[in-house]
Design an enzyme around this catalytic site. Structure first.
Site, PDB file in Angstrom:
ATOM      1  N   TYR A 254     -14.635 -12.194   1.284  1.00 45.98           N
ATOM      2  CA  TYR A 254     -16.027 -10.380   0.695  1.00 45.98           C
ATOM      3  C   TYR A 254     -16.484 -11.128   0.258  1.00 45.98           C
ATOM      4  O   TYR A 254     -17.785 -10.645  -0.057  1.00 45.98           O
ATOM      5  CB  TYR A 254     -14.873  -9.838   0.092  1.00 45.98           C
TER       6      TYR A 254
ATOM      7  N   ASP B 171      -7.351  -3.320  -7.164  1.00 48.49           N
ATOM      8  CA  ASP B 171      -7.024  -3.659  -5.588  1.00 48.49           C
ATOM      9  C   ASP B 171      -7.488  -5.390  -6.502  1.00 48.49           C
ATOM     10  O   ASP B 171      -7.717  -5.525  -7.197  1.00 48.49           O
ATOM     11  CB  ASP B 171      -8.289  -3.047  -5.321  1.00 48.49           C
TER      12      ASP B 171
ATOM     13  N   ARG C 272      -7.304  10.622  -7.004  1.00 52.22           N
ATOM     14  CA  ARG C 272      -8.006   9.707  -6.671  1.00 52.22           C
ATOM     15  C   ARG C 272      -9.824  10.890  -6.832  1.00 52.22           C
ATOM     16  O   ARG C 272     -10.580  10.436  -7.289  1.00 52.22           O
ATOM     17  CB  ARG C 272      -7.962  10.113  -5.082  1.00 52.22           C
TER      18      ARG C 272
ATOM     19  N   ARG D 234      -4.031   7.418   0.492  1.00 51.96           N
ATOM     20  CA  ARG D 234      -4.479   8.064   0.753  1.00 51.96           C
ATOM     21  C   ARG D 234      -3.821   8.719   2.138  1.00 51.96           C
ATOM     22  O   ARG D 234      -3.618  10.184   2.324  1.00 51.96           O
ATOM     23  CB  ARG D 234      -5.327   7.518   2.282  1.00 51.96           C
TER      24      ARG D 234
ATOM     25  N   ARG E 283       0.943  -1.108  -0.122  1.00 52.13           N
ATOM     26  CA  ARG E 283       0.299  -0.395  -0.421  1.00 52.13           C
ATOM     27  C   ARG E 283       0.681   0.774  -0.123  1.00 52.13           C
ATOM     28  O   ARG E 283       0.804   2.050   1.015  1.00 52.13           O
ATOM     29  CB  ARG E 283      -1.087  -0.253   1.460  1.00 52.13           C
TER      30      ARG E 283
HETATM   31  O1  CP3 Z   1      -0.054  -0.950  -2.271  1.00 50.14           O
HETATM   32  C1  CP3 Z   1      -0.561  -0.642  -3.237  1.00 50.14           C
HETATM   33  O2  CP3 Z   1       0.381   0.077  -3.327  1.00 50.14           O
HETATM   34  C2  CP3 Z   1      -1.192  -1.243  -4.449  1.00 50.14           C
HETATM   35  C3  CP3 Z   1      -2.765  -0.652  -4.100  1.00 50.14           C
HETATM   36  C4  CP3 Z   1      -3.577  -1.802  -3.203  1.00 50.14           C
HETATM   37  C5  CP3 Z   1      -4.493  -1.088  -2.670  1.00 50.14           C
HETATM   38  N1  CP3 Z   1      -5.018  -2.882  -2.673  1.00 50.14           N
HETATM   39  C6  CP3 Z   1      -5.348  -0.093  -3.185  1.00 50.14           C
HETATM   40  C7  CP3 Z   1      -6.541   0.453  -2.987  1.00 50.14           C
HETATM   41  C8  CP3 Z   1      -3.602  -3.520  -2.764  1.00 50.14           C
HETATM   42  C9  CP3 Z   1      -1.970  -4.197  -3.472  1.00 50.14           C
HETATM   43  C10 CP3 Z   1      -4.376  -3.253  -2.151  1.00 50.14           C
HETATM   44  C11 CP3 Z   1      -5.037  -5.097  -1.515  1.00 50.14           C
HETATM   45  C12 CP3 Z   1      -6.266  -5.137  -1.161  1.00 50.14           C
HETATM   46  N2  CP3 Z   1      -6.921  -4.289  -1.408  1.00 50.14           N
HETATM   47  C13 CP3 Z   1      -5.922  -6.161  -0.253  1.00 50.14           C
HETATM   48  C14 CP3 Z   1      -4.492  -6.909  -0.041  1.00 50.14           C
HETATM   49  C15 CP3 Z   1      -4.317  -5.998   1.517  1.00 50.14           C
HETATM   50  C16 CP3 Z   1      -4.653  -6.246   2.576  1.00 50.14           C
HETATM   51  O3  CP3 Z   1      -4.525  -5.373   2.525  1.00 50.14           O
HETATM   52  O4  CP3 Z   1      -4.549  -6.626   3.531  1.00 50.14           O
HETATM   53  C17 CP3 Z   1      -7.355  -6.035   0.337  1.00 50.14           C
HETATM   54  C18 CP3 Z   1      -7.710  -6.623   1.441  1.00 50.14           C
HETATM   55  C19 CP3 Z   1      -7.880  -5.790  -0.724  1.00 50.14           C
HETATM   56  C20 CP3 Z   1      -9.581  -5.134  -0.484  1.00 50.14           C
HETATM   57  C21 CP3 Z   1      -9.552  -3.386   0.046  1.00 50.14           C
HETATM   58  N3  CP3 Z   1      -9.789  -2.368  -0.731  1.00 50.14           N
HETATM   59  C22 CP3 Z   1     -10.100  -2.654   1.386  1.00 50.14           C
HETATM   60  C23 CP3 Z   1     -10.586  -3.604   2.335  1.00 50.14           C
HETATM   61  C24 CP3 Z   1     -10.278  -1.344   1.222  1.00 50.14           C
HETATM   62  C25 CP3 Z   1     -10.970  -0.669   2.591  1.00 50.14           C
HETATM   63  C26 CP3 Z   1     -10.102  -0.282   3.468  1.00 50.14           C
HETATM   64  C27 CP3 Z   1      -8.846   0.647   3.199  1.00 50.14           C
HETATM   65  O5  CP3 Z   1      -7.942   0.921   3.156  1.00 50.14           O
HETATM   66  O6  CP3 Z   1      -9.640   1.947   2.710  1.00 50.14           O
HETATM   67  C28 CP3 Z   1     -10.306  -1.500  -0.176  1.00 50.14           C
HETATM   68  C29 CP3 Z   1      -9.451   0.342  -0.788  1.00 50.14           C
HETATM   69  C30 CP3 Z   1      -8.194   0.451  -1.008  1.00 50.14           C
HETATM   70  N4  CP3 Z   1      -7.621  -0.596  -1.839  1.00 50.14           N
HETATM   71  C31 CP3 Z   1      -8.210   1.951  -0.777  1.00 50.14           C
HETATM   72  C32 CP3 Z   1      -6.794   1.720  -1.809  1.00 50.14           C
HETATM   73  C33 CP3 Z   1      -5.396   2.829  -2.079  1.00 50.14           C
HETATM   74  C34 CP3 Z   1      -7.954   2.828   0.014  1.00 50.14           C
HETATM   75  C35 CP3 Z   1      -9.411   3.531  -0.919  1.00 50.14           C
HETATM   76  C36 CP3 Z   1      -9.314   4.412  -1.773  1.00 50.14           C
HETATM   77  O7  CP3 Z   1      -8.480   5.679  -1.923  1.00 50.14           O
HETATM   78  O8  CP3 Z   1     -10.360   5.428  -1.166  1.00 50.14           O
END
Ligand code: CP3
Length: 351
Positions: A157, A81, A44, A35, A31
């Site tokens: 999920y 994602d 975004r 944000r 990640r």
């Molecule tokens: O690592 C990186 O920079 C690449 C991008 C990336 C995202 N999601 C972007 C994202 C990666 C590798 C993921 C993987 C992901 N997504 C996982 C596995 C990793 C982990 O954290 O355990 C999971 C479980 C998800 C599902 C997911 N996506 C959730 C649960 C959420 C909400 C939680 C949160 O942090 O808001 C997301 C949203 C998400 N995916 C965001 C980002 C940058 C935030 C969304 C936003 O910008 O509003």
């Protein structure tokens, strides 16, 4: 203009993942785009919603490259994602602002009939376009990482419909309807393997499979539903793309990390925050490269908590057969300067 693209074997991350000694200790962060970066929040804001963002190659490529412009990181991870795979299988997926992902949950075996991988690659074409765009702009010596969710975490999920506290619906489905659950896992193995193959063909030079919820499984299901599907995906990917390094991240797998190392299907294991490093050095590192495992909250706090945390990892697991990373993703409240401090500490101490 006279920038010659680095050969793959000039990239420290790829050298380390292949078990070779690297020019320097590689570091990237789960990640690392997100944000906590003001420039991320700006791009975004140009998309209608998070899913739209993931499917806009211009914006997603920009978000992928942002952390590399600020920090001396060894890899970019494609901005996407894990939930694009359920979406491509035909499930409804959306993100509620401030709450996270929502899916139209699978409730019964019959619901599986609505899912199909037939259109997977065309529906995910935007992800592959993002990779192509990033590959064309990647600075020399940096690697491009593709990724996907593991079948167990995707199933969580798909069946819970959101992030869960106790995974009771998921487990009730899995234990109560094992044949239907196996069918879902098989579909996900197929879909994830193909999604990773397509990412590699679009320019990914290594891949990570995220099993964020592996840690909620008891034995023997952890091996059957987390390890076995991930190993099968790695084998299918390697058959299609020989030599591609695969990192498995079975978060919370505890002692079963040992079985992941013995399996022999993965080039590296991502260690979660809680995994004891002495044990990992003794039991895992002789068999596999390890990646991890700084507590993301130490990065958020910074200062001596951060520098001590970094030094402990370098001492216990470095400098060979280690990819420096966090034990889970960067938290949104993290000050970007702390990431710069982290990279400087790793660069300064690593030999
Ligand atoms: O690592 C990186 O920079 C690449 C991008 C990336 C995202 N999601 C972007 C994202 C990666 C590798 C993921 C993987 C992901 N997504 C996982 C596995 C990793 C982990 O954290 O355990 C999971 C479980 C998800 C599902 C997911 N996506 C959730 C649960 C959420 C909400 C939680 C949160 O942090 O808001 C997301 C949203 C998400 N995916 C965001 C980002 C940058 C935030 C969304 C936003 O910008 O509003």
């Amino acid at each position: 203009m006279d920038d010659v693209p680095a050969r793959a074997d000039d990239k420290p991350l790829l050298q380390t993942l292949k078990g070779q000694s690297a020019d320097r200790l590689p570091i990237w962060l789960m990640r690392q785009a997100g944000r906590y970066l003001p420039e991320y929040r700006e791009v975004r804001g140009k998309a209608k919603n998070f899913i739209d963002f993931c499917f806009r190659p211009d914006l997603a490529a920009e978000a992928t490259l942002q952390p590399l412009r600020r920090f001396d990181l060894d890899a970019a991870i494609v901005f996407s994602d894990i939930l694009v795979v359920p979406l491509a299988l035909g499930q409804k997926v959306w993100f509620e602002e401030g709450k996270g992902p929502r899916l139209e949950a699978i409730e019964k075996a019959d619901d599986l009939a609505k899912l199909s991988a037939d259109e997977l690659e065309p529906r995910l074409a935007a992800v592959y376009e993002t990779l192509e765009a990033v590959a064309a702009e990647l600075p020399a010596g940096r690697a491009l990482i593709g990724f996907a969710g593991a079948p167990w975490t995707l199933a969580s999920y798909m069946i819970e419909g959101q992030t869960s506290r106790d995974f009771a619906r998921l487990k009730r489905f899995a234990y109560g309807q094992p044949e239907a659950f196996e069918r879902l896992l098989a579909l996900l193995v197929e879909a994830v393997a193909r999604h990773l193959v397509a990412q590699v063909r679009a320019g990914a030079e290594a891949v990570q499979i995220f099993d964020s919820w592996a840690g909620v499984l008891p034995q023997p299901e952890l091996k059957a539903w987390s390890l076995a599907p991930m190993a099968e995906i790695a084998r299918r990917l390697r058959a299609a793309c020989p030599g591609i390094p695969v990192i498995a991240f079975p978060r919370g797998a505890g002692l079963t990390y040992g079985a992941f190392a013995e399996e022999g299907a993965f080039d590296a294991l991502g260690l979660d925050t809680t995994l004891p490093r002495g044990w990992a050095a003794e039991r895992l590192q002789p068999k596999t490269v390890v990646q991890g495992n700084l507590d993301p909250v130490k990065l958020l706090v910074g200062g001596s908590a951060l520098t001590r945390g970094v030094d402990e990892i370098l001492e216990a697991l470095g400098p060979q057969r280690l990819v420096f990373n966090l034990g889970h993703g960067v938290l949104p409240e993290t000050p970007p300067e702390h990431v710069a401090d982290l990279v400087a500490r790793v660069r300064g101490t690593a030999s």
